[in-house]
Every structure is written in C-alpha cells, then in structure tokens.
Design a protein around this motif. Structure first.
Motif, PDB file in Angstrom:
ATOM      1  N   HIS A 119       0.839  -1.196   0.000  1.00 45.47           N
ATOM      2  CA  HIS A 119       0.000   0.000   0.000  1.00 45.47           C
ATOM      3  C   HIS A 119       0.877   1.250   0.000  1.00 45.47           C
ATOM      4  CE1 HIS A 119      -3.328  -2.638   0.899  1.00 45.47           C
ATOM      5  NE2 HIS A 119      -2.708  -3.079   1.973  1.00 45.47           N
ATOM      6  N   GLY A 120       0.429   2.257  -0.728  1.00 45.86           N
ATOM      7  CA  GLY A 120       1.133   3.523  -0.712  1.00 45.86           C
ATOM      8  C   GLY A 120       1.434   4.039  -2.106  1.00 45.86           C
ATOM      9  N   ASN A 121       1.970   5.268  -2.151  1.00 43.66           N
ATOM     10  CA  ASN A 121       2.284   5.907  -3.429  1.00 43.66           C
ATOM     11  C   ASN A 121       3.782   6.051  -3.643  1.00 43.66           C
ATOM     12  OD1 ASN A 121       2.899   7.836  -1.547  1.00 43.66           O
ATOM     13  ND2 ASN A 121       1.631   9.465  -2.416  1.00 43.66           N
ATOM     14  N   ALA A 122       4.593   5.371  -2.835  1.00 49.04           N
ATOM     15  CA  ALA A 122       6.049   5.475  -2.954  1.00 49.04           C
ATOM     16  C   ALA A 122       6.532   4.878  -4.269  1.00 49.04           C
ATOM     17  CB  ALA A 122       6.729   4.777  -1.782  1.00 49.04           C
ATOM     18  N   SER A 123       7.440   5.578  -4.930  1.00 54.70           N
ATOM     19  CA  SER A 123       7.982   5.082  -6.196  1.00 54.70           C
ATOM     20  C   SER A 123       8.744   3.770  -6.001  1.00 54.70           C
ATOM     21  CB  SER A 123       8.905   6.133  -6.818  1.00 54.70           C
ATOM     22  OG  SER A 123       9.982   6.447  -5.947  1.00 54.70           O
ATOM     23  N   ALA A 124       9.232   3.523  -4.788  1.00 51.17           N
ATOM     24  CA  ALA A 124       9.973   2.282  -4.527  1.00 51.17           C
ATOM     25  C   ALA A 124       9.108   1.043  -4.742  1.00 51.17           C
ATOM     26  CB  ALA A 124      10.516   2.297  -3.102  1.00 51.17           C
ATOM     27  N   LEU A 125       7.798   1.172  -4.566  1.00 51.87           N
ATOM     28  CA  LEU A 125       6.916   0.017  -4.685  1.00 51.87           C
ATOM     29  C   LEU A 125       6.772  -0.471  -6.120  1.00 51.87           C
ATOM     30  CD1 LEU A 125       4.077   0.954  -2.162  1.00 51.87           C
ATOM     31  CD2 LEU A 125       6.201  -0.310  -1.765  1.00 51.87           C
ATOM     32  N   ASP A 126       7.174   0.359  -7.088  1.00 50.01           N
ATOM     33  CA  ASP A 126       7.131  -0.033  -8.498  1.00 50.01           C
ATOM     34  C   ASP A 126       8.522  -0.028  -9.124  1.00 50.01           C
ATOM     35  OD1 ASP A 126       4.242  -0.257  -8.755  1.00 50.01           O
ATOM     36  OD2 ASP A 126       4.207   1.904  -8.501  1.00 50.01           O
ATOM     37  N   ALA A 127       9.544   0.101  -8.302  1.00 49.33           N
ATOM     38  CA  ALA A 127      10.900   0.235  -8.826  1.00 49.33           C
ATOM     39  C   ALA A 127      11.366  -1.054  -9.501  1.00 49.33           C
ATOM     40  CB  ALA A 127      11.859   0.615  -7.706  1.00 49.33           C
ATOM     41  N   ILE A 128      12.314  -0.908 -10.401  1.00 47.76           N
ATOM     42  CA  ILE A 128      12.887  -2.046 -11.108  1.00 47.76           C
ATOM     43  C   ILE A 128      14.270  -2.341 -10.539  1.00 47.76           C
ATOM     44  CG2 ILE A 128      13.776  -2.846 -13.338  1.00 47.76           C
ATOM     45  CD1 ILE A 128      11.580  -1.256 -14.685  1.00 47.76           C
ATOM     46  N   ASP A 129      14.461  -3.581 -10.071  1.00 50.13           N
ATOM     47  CA  ASP A 129      15.777  -4.079  -9.662  1.00 50.13           C
ATOM     48  C   ASP A 129      16.392  -3.257  -8.521  1.00 50.13           C
ATOM     49  OD1 ASP A 129      17.822  -5.951  -9.824  1.00 50.13           O
ATOM     50  OD2 ASP A 129      18.991  -4.759 -11.238  1.00 50.13           O
ATOM     51  N   LEU A 130      15.697  -3.199  -7.383  1.00 46.07           N
ATOM     52  CA  LEU A 130      16.273  -2.539  -6.212  1.00 46.07           C
ATOM     53  C   LEU A 130      17.480  -3.336  -5.723  1.00 46.07           C
ATOM     54  CD1 LEU A 130      13.106  -1.523  -4.148  1.00 46.07           C
ATOM     55  CD2 LEU A 130      14.573  -0.032  -5.525  1.00 46.07           C
ATOM     56  N   GLU A 131      18.585  -2.653  -5.479  1.00 41.67           N
ATOM     57  CA  GLU A 131      19.818  -3.315  -5.063  1.00 41.67           C
ATOM     58  C   GLU A 131      20.141  -3.113  -3.586  1.00 41.67           C
ATOM     59  OE1 GLU A 131      21.602  -5.397  -6.541  1.00 41.67           O
ATOM     60  OE2 GLU A 131      21.124  -5.230  -8.662  1.00 41.67           O
TER      61      GLU A 131
END
Length: 419
Positions: A119-131
């Motif tokens: 839940h939420g509007n943080a861009s991290a929730l749709d990020a690609i390939d978090l390292e």
C-alpha cells in the motif's frame, strides 16, 4: 494491486543536521583517494556451509528488506509501437507478475517471514531491480532504496490500524526521487549505504559490482539530501574498492555497510562468486543451498576495512558456500557500539533467499589486547520458503538485496500488531 487507502499524515523531517564545512582536516569517513578492501591481514577462515535453525531469536523484527524484482524488459507500449507481436505476448505475463512481486518488505517474525509492503504511493513500490536500502531516520521511519540504474527512491513507512478490531497494513509514502551519478561506462550500481558521518552530516556512498575480470571497482561518496533525493555533486569524493579475493571471477562488492564508532570507521561488505555467470555452472533445483552442486556454484566472502587505527587494513571475517549474500545489516552492542553480529540475506536465484545471523566475538589475548573478530557458526532460516507459505508468492521472487534497521513504525509490530 491495492494501493487506495487514505493518505496518512505528512512525514515529519528528521532532526536537522548542519553540515560542517570541509577544512584542512577531512572527515574520518572520507573515501577521497582511498582504497576500501586493501591490505588484507590475517588468515582467511574456512568456509561455512548452511546450518539450519528453527528460528532466529537475534534477527530484529521490523527490519526493512528490499528485493530485486521488476522486469527490465521494454514496456508493452514500446513493443506495440515497434510492432513486435511475439515479444509483446511474452511481456504480458512478466508485466502482470510485476504487479504482485515484492519490492519492499518487513521481517515479521523469527522464522524470517517477510510481509510485503503493497500500500502507498512510494515510487519504490514499483521500482525495477532494487539493489540496496538504507535508513535515513529511524525516529521518522524514512528510508532510501536504490535501483541498479542509480535511481534513488525516498519514502516514509507507516503501520496503520484503523481500530483494534481491524487488521492493520503497512503504507509507504513517497518523499522524493533522485539519480546517483556514476563514472562513464561504469555499469550498474551494486551497493550503497546512507550514514551519518563524524560531523553529523548525512552521507551516501555507492559503488559498482566489479568482477568480470576487473581487479577493483570504483566508489563515490557525497552529502545526501533526502528531501530532494539528491547528492551534492560539488562534493563528490572519488575512491576505489579492491577485489579482496584476488579472483577476478568474483564480484568486488555485493553489499556495503558503514559503521562509525568514535575515531574508528569500518566499511563492511560482501564479495560474491556466481558460478552460473562466471563458469557456466548449473544449480540443483531439486535441492537447497546445502547441496554440493549449489555449494560449488555460489560463494560469499564477508569482510571489513578499518580506518582510524593507524594504516587502514582489511579483515576477511567469514566465508560461505551455497549462498550469495547480497544484504547485510550490522547488529551492534547498545553499550560500546561494537558490532556483535551481522544479519545476512542471500539471493540464491531459483532456490530463493535465506536469512541468517553471523555471531562475532573479539579475539582477545590476556594482557595484550584485542586482535580482530572470530566468527561463530552462522544459523539460517528459509526466508523465501517461509514467506511463500504466507504470501503465495513464488520463493524464487524473494531475492533479498538489501536490509535497513526497523524504524519507529515497527513498535506496533514488535508488540504483536496484525497485518
């Protein structure tokens, strides 16, 4: 994907820290013209295999985890415009699956079960390939997660429970986005760490993967402003990171943590060997990380470089077989602030991810002093498998890539709140 909940109250900024102007004497954490991973001392300990535990009582509940999910393939719109019908059909499944794969999660219990934040509007929730992920402010539960392309995603975590009769949920609120600059042609960002230096200035350090026949990687460090999601490019410090194994098939860095304790500064990191990439080795998908075939394919070294005690030096703390440790979190003593254990998170591809605790003890000689650290036998639980039973997400999609300490949001969770 359900992210339509009332927006919690606006985040409160952490306590303001006024940067100290750089003078003749640099900060103790400065990495300008510095080599991390250089001058390896002592002997390299024999490798540990995976030893299973029923539960990990030393794994901090509420630890924030990031995962390297997200399709790097072209968008369906791009493929449609190109008229590539075959690739468009192939991408449909990948893009739909992306909607339910975890990017950010919370360690929920001693079994290593992770509850994804959805839940939420943080861009991290749709990020690609978090390292990697770091804590910006524990009291305000503010974090920054970084993708392999250098994109930074700053957000605030909440735990919200409308009433005592309701189930609660975790909510990630967007604060900012920014971009880490890297050397031309340097490739992807592999490890970052946000930390407070000895001058109470919020800093960001980042480095590339290395490996691929490279003797070393690069490092960059600069002041970090979480409100704008940017680093001060006018104050970037340029450094280097050595391949501590001496084997150029190993990645130079897969994770990093910075520990400041008085005059001593320690840069902890892992270096990983992925034999499936380097030597064409295959995994035994019918078994787990203890199988001989898998132990030959994946290996990790845990090391630290120490500054502030004379010339800098590097210790090989431990080695592991069967796992690629791509996330570490330093667990410190509340009294002397020394590192007493390291939380380990692996990304073992189709085998999923393990959560482990590496206990440490100072090597002491009576009447002489302390000489480095002795690593006890680490214990592991199967984070991916235990989380799969709770979330029904395939275990291969729990590729742990970063850890950050629990913030104030975790108080309710530690006290038994429900999600």
């Amino acid at each position: 994907k359900q992210r339509r909940h009332a927006k919690p109250s606006a985040p409160q900024p952490p306590k303001h820290h006024t940067p100290v102007p750089m003078g003749v004497c640099a900060s103790k954490t400065s990495t300008a013209d510095t080599l991390i991973g250089g001058r390896v001392v002592g002997t390299t300990p024999p490798p540990f295999g995976v030893t299973w535990a029923d539960r990990l009582i030393d794994a901090p509940i509420g630890t924030v985890v990031c995962f390297d999910n997200g399709s790097k393939k072209k968008s369906m719109m791009s493929l449609a415009l190109e008229g590539d019908a075959k690739k468009l059909r192939e991408n449909v499944g990948a893009k739909l699956l992306d909607n339910i794969l975890p990017r950010i999660g919370i360690i929920w219990n001693e079994l290593g079960v992770v509850k994804p934040v959805t839940h939420g509007n943080a861009s991290a929730l749709d990020a690609i390939d978090l390292e990697c992920i770091s804590q910006v402010s524990g009291s305000d539960s503010i974090y920054v997660a970084t993708s392999s392309n250098g994109k930074m995603h700053v957000f605030k975590l909440y735990y919200t429970q409308p009433s005592c009769l309701d189930w609660g949920f975790l909510y990630a609120e967007h604060i900012s986005q920014g971009q880490l600059p890297s050397p031309p042609g340097a490739g992807e960002v592999e490890a970052t760490c946000c930390f407070m230096n000895d001058r109470s200035e919020l800093m960001m350090i980042w480095t590339g993967r290395g490996g691929q026949e490279l003797k070393e990687s690069w490092t960059r460090q600069a002041p970090f402003d979480y409100i704008s999601g940017s680093v001060d490019e006018s104050k970037i410090e340029i450094g280097r990171m050595a391949n501590v194994t001496g084997n150029l098939k190993w990645r130079t860095a897969s994770s990093m943590q910075v520990h400041v304790n008085g005059p001593v500064v320690e840069f902890w990191f892992t270096s990983v060997y992925d034999g499936t990439e380097s030597d064409g080795k295959t995994l035994d998908a019918t078994s787990d990380q203890t199988a001989p075939q898998n132990k030959a394919a994946f290996k990790t070294v845990l090391a630290k470089t120490t500054f502030g005690l004379g010339p800098s030096y590097t210790d090989i703390i431990a080695q592991y077989e069967g796992i690629k440790v791509e996330a570490i979190l330093l667990l410190t003593d509340s009294g002397d602030n020394k590192v007493k254990a390291v939380l380990l998170g692996s990304d073992d591809e189709i085998m999923g991810s393990l959560l482990g605790v590496q206990p440490l003890q100072e090597a002491k000689i009576a009447g002489v002093g302390n000489f480095g650290l002795n690593a006890g036998t680490p214990k592991f639980v199967n984070l991916a498998e235990n989380s799969m039973y709770e979330t029904f997400i395939p275990k291969s999609k729990f590729g742990t890539s970063g850890f950050a300490p629990a913030g104030s949001f975790a108080t309710a969770i530690i006290n038994g709140a429900r999600v």
